[in-house]
Write an enzyme that holds these catalytic residues in place. Structure first.
Site, PDB file in Angstrom:
ATOM      1  N   HIS A  26       0.846  -1.210   0.000  1.00 19.33           N
ATOM      2  CA  HIS A  26       0.000   0.000   0.000  1.00 19.33           C
ATOM      3  C   HIS A  26       0.882   1.261   0.000  1.00 19.33           C
ATOM      4  O   HIS A  26       0.581   2.237  -0.688  1.00 19.33           O
ATOM      5  CB  HIS A  26      -0.871   0.052   1.260  1.00 19.33           C
ATOM      6  CG  HIS A  26      -1.812  -1.104   1.424  1.00 19.33           C
ATOM      7  ND1 HIS A  26      -1.798  -1.909   2.530  1.00 19.33           N
ATOM      8  CD2 HIS A  26      -2.802  -1.578   0.619  1.00 19.33           C
ATOM      9  CE1 HIS A  26      -2.751  -2.819   2.428  1.00 19.33           C
ATOM     10  NE2 HIS A  26      -3.374  -2.654   1.268  1.00 19.33           N
ATOM     11  N   GLN A  81     -17.805  -7.817  -1.443  1.00 20.39           N
ATOM     12  CA  GLN A  81     -16.859  -8.573  -2.272  1.00 20.39           C
ATOM     13  C   GLN A  81     -16.380  -9.864  -1.605  1.00 20.39           C
ATOM     14  O   GLN A  81     -15.599 -10.610  -2.170  1.00 20.39           O
ATOM     15  CB  GLN A  81     -15.660  -7.708  -2.664  1.00 20.39           C
ATOM     16  CG  GLN A  81     -14.686  -7.400  -1.545  1.00 20.39           C
ATOM     17  CD  GLN A  81     -13.632  -6.414  -1.979  1.00 20.39           C
ATOM     18  OE1 GLN A  81     -13.925  -5.244  -2.244  1.00 20.39           O
ATOM     19  NE2 GLN A  81     -12.401  -6.866  -2.099  1.00 20.39           N
ATOM     20  N   LYS A 139      -0.524  -6.783  -7.921  1.00 19.22           N
ATOM     21  CA  LYS A 139      -0.746  -7.985  -7.103  1.00 19.22           C
ATOM     22  C   LYS A 139      -2.149  -8.545  -7.369  1.00 19.22           C
ATOM     23  O   LYS A 139      -2.352  -9.743  -7.464  1.00 19.22           O
ATOM     24  CB  LYS A 139      -0.572  -7.588  -5.637  1.00 19.22           C
ATOM     25  CG  LYS A 139      -1.289  -8.392  -4.616  1.00 19.22           C
ATOM     26  CD  LYS A 139      -0.466  -9.576  -4.204  1.00 19.22           C
ATOM     27  CE  LYS A 139      -1.067 -10.388  -3.097  1.00 19.22           C
ATOM     28  NZ  LYS A 139      -2.486 -10.546  -3.085  1.00 19.22           N
ATOM     29  N   ASP A 140      -3.123  -7.631  -7.496  1.00 20.51           N
ATOM     30  CA  ASP A 140      -4.509  -8.015  -7.798  1.00 20.51           C
ATOM     31  C   ASP A 140      -4.773  -7.688  -9.265  1.00 20.51           C
ATOM     32  O   ASP A 140      -5.520  -6.756  -9.579  1.00 20.51           O
ATOM     33  CB  ASP A 140      -5.461  -7.257  -6.874  1.00 20.51           C
ATOM     34  CG  ASP A 140      -5.147  -7.524  -5.420  1.00 20.51           C
ATOM     35  OD1 ASP A 140      -5.535  -8.575  -4.928  1.00 20.51           O
ATOM     36  OD2 ASP A 140      -4.453  -6.695  -4.788  1.00 20.51           O
ATOM     37  N   GLN A 171      -8.354  -7.695 -10.802  1.00 16.27           N
ATOM     38  CA  GLN A 171      -9.120  -6.559 -10.276  1.00 16.27           C
ATOM     39  C   GLN A 171      -8.743  -5.273 -11.026  1.00 16.27           C
ATOM     40  O   GLN A 171      -9.601  -4.517 -11.482  1.00 16.27           O
ATOM     41  CB  GLN A 171      -8.805  -6.428  -8.787  1.00 16.27           C
ATOM     42  CG  GLN A 171      -9.223  -5.139  -8.149  1.00 16.27           C
ATOM     43  CD  GLN A 171      -8.952  -5.132  -6.652  1.00 16.27           C
ATOM     44  OE1 GLN A 171      -9.695  -5.760  -5.896  1.00 16.27           O
ATOM     45  NE2 GLN A 171      -7.921  -4.458  -6.216  1.00 16.27           N
ATOM     46  N   LEU A 180       3.516  -8.985  -0.444  1.00 18.49           N
ATOM     47  CA  LEU A 180       2.929  -8.470   0.798  1.00 18.49           C
ATOM     48  C   LEU A 180       1.416  -8.441   0.655  1.00 18.49           C
ATOM     49  O   LEU A 180       0.888  -8.098  -0.397  1.00 18.49           O
ATOM     50  CB  LEU A 180       3.476  -7.069   1.085  1.00 18.49           C
ATOM     51  CG  LEU A 180       4.985  -7.005   1.275  1.00 18.49           C
ATOM     52  CD1 LEU A 180       5.413  -5.587   1.612  1.00 18.49           C
ATOM     53  CD2 LEU A 180       5.467  -7.954   2.364  1.00 18.49           C
ATOM     54  N   ARG A 184      -3.640 -10.332   4.284  1.00 17.59           N
ATOM     55  CA  ARG A 184      -4.007 -11.694   4.680  1.00 17.59           C
ATOM     56  C   ARG A 184      -2.823 -12.509   5.198  1.00 17.59           C
ATOM     57  O   ARG A 184      -3.026 -13.530   5.863  1.00 17.59           O
ATOM     58  CB  ARG A 184      -4.601 -12.450   3.492  1.00 17.59           C
ATOM     59  CG  ARG A 184      -5.999 -12.045   3.154  1.00 17.59           C
ATOM     60  CD  ARG A 184      -6.485 -12.880   1.980  1.00 17.59           C
ATOM     61  NE  ARG A 184      -7.648 -12.301   1.354  1.00 17.59           N
ATOM     62  CZ  ARG A 184      -8.894 -12.513   1.763  1.00 17.59           C
ATOM     63  NH1 ARG A 184      -9.125 -13.300   2.773  1.00 17.59           N
ATOM     64  NH2 ARG A 184      -9.905 -11.937   1.147  1.00 17.59           N
TER      65      ARG A 184
END
Ligand code: AMP
Length: 270
Positions: A33, A57, A144-145, A148, A178, A181
């Site tokens: 982040h 979600q 990473k996503d 999305q 990273l 979760r």
């Protein structure tokens, strides 16, 4: 840093800014982040971070309840980074208006969309709400996503005429991406994930090196990894970076994986 919890205050605070950089998150702020926030700062943008664990979600209530939250720590990190605004809405505030529903096309029901029914519909819903409130010039999102990022760019990027900036995946020294979760994992699982990632990085590197152009069947590799590490793999697939088509080796491609380890579902791409 100003903390804003409702839409009225948000509108009042940001209406005159021309150069807003927006970083949407679900909190549990980590270096992934932080890299997004630093990208926004580099553009001299008024930086707004949102923290909102979006219930729509999560396809399992338990997963939503177990999602790691640590708002005090998050606020202290964001203050140190000199974030300008933190948007911290409650569910009933962000969802008080009726908004359009998103339905994925058949061709989009791939990778995680195939295994997490309703997940991306929920992601698109919340991002549609956030982007309608925060009229930013840039939105910073992590690779990473990747799926999305791909869907938001495709479906919401045009609607809001915003530039969505891809930010590379930040990993620790063991090559683990990273993720908030990760806090749910024990040491043994962390070690396994690191070994799996080294294997997958090598698999990708070997193919790139061989300039691979053919369809590739990964089922044997999937079975081997599942047996060796006692994990359940949802998918392991090479897909094109631009259109997410399967096994297209024309342009840049990525190796996508999702699996469950220690009851935690992880995703990554290389
Ligand atoms: P999340 O809080 O997990 O919903 O993530 C918020 C944003 O941070 C998303 O755009 C993610 O893709 C991005 N992000 C999460 N983990 C990483 C990472 N390891 N590296 C880069 N970006 C990340």
């Amino acid at each position: 840093m100003k903390i804003i919890k409702n839409i009225f205050e948000l509108n009042k605070a940001i209406k005159n800014y021309k150069n807003i950089g927006f970083v949407p998150t679900m909190g549990g702020i980590h270096k992934g982040h932080i890299s997004l926030i630093k990208n926004s700062k580099k553009m001299k943008a008024e930086t707004i971070v949102s923290i909102f664990v979006n219930p729509t979600q999560f396809n399992k209530k338990k997963d939503f309840n177990n999602y790691p939250r640590n708002i005090k720590k998050d606020i202290s990190i964001l203050k140190k980074l000199k974030v300008n605004y933190l948007f911290l809405p409650e569910v009933k505030e962000l969802y008080k208006e009726k908004k359009e529903k998103f339905v994925l096309k058949k061709s989009e029901k791939i990778l995680c969309a195939k295994f997490r029914k309703g997940h991306f519909e929920g992601v698109l819903d919340v991002m549609n709400r956030l982007l309608s409130l925060i009229k930013s010039k840039h939105v910073f999102m992590g690779e990473k996503d990747f799926q999305q990022l791909f869907l938001i760019k495709k479906i919401l990027g045009k609607k809001y005429k915003i530039k969505i900036v891809n930010c590379p995946t930040i990993r620790d020294k063991n090559k683990i991406a990273l993720s908030t979760r990760n806090k749910l994992l024990n040491y043994k699982s962390i070690k396994k994930i690191s070994n799996i990632n080294l294997k997958l990085l090598k698999l990708k590197k070997d193919l790139v090196f061989k300039n691979y152009k053919k369809q590739i069947n990964l089922s044997k590799i999937i079975t081997k990894i599942e047996m060796n590490y006692k994990i359940k793999i949802d998918y392991l697939e090479f897909r094109d970076e631009k259109n997410l088509k399967l096994n297209e080796f024309k342009q840049n491609y990525r190796l996508f994986i999702a699996y469950t380890i220690d009851k935690v579902r992880l995703i990554d791409n290389f």
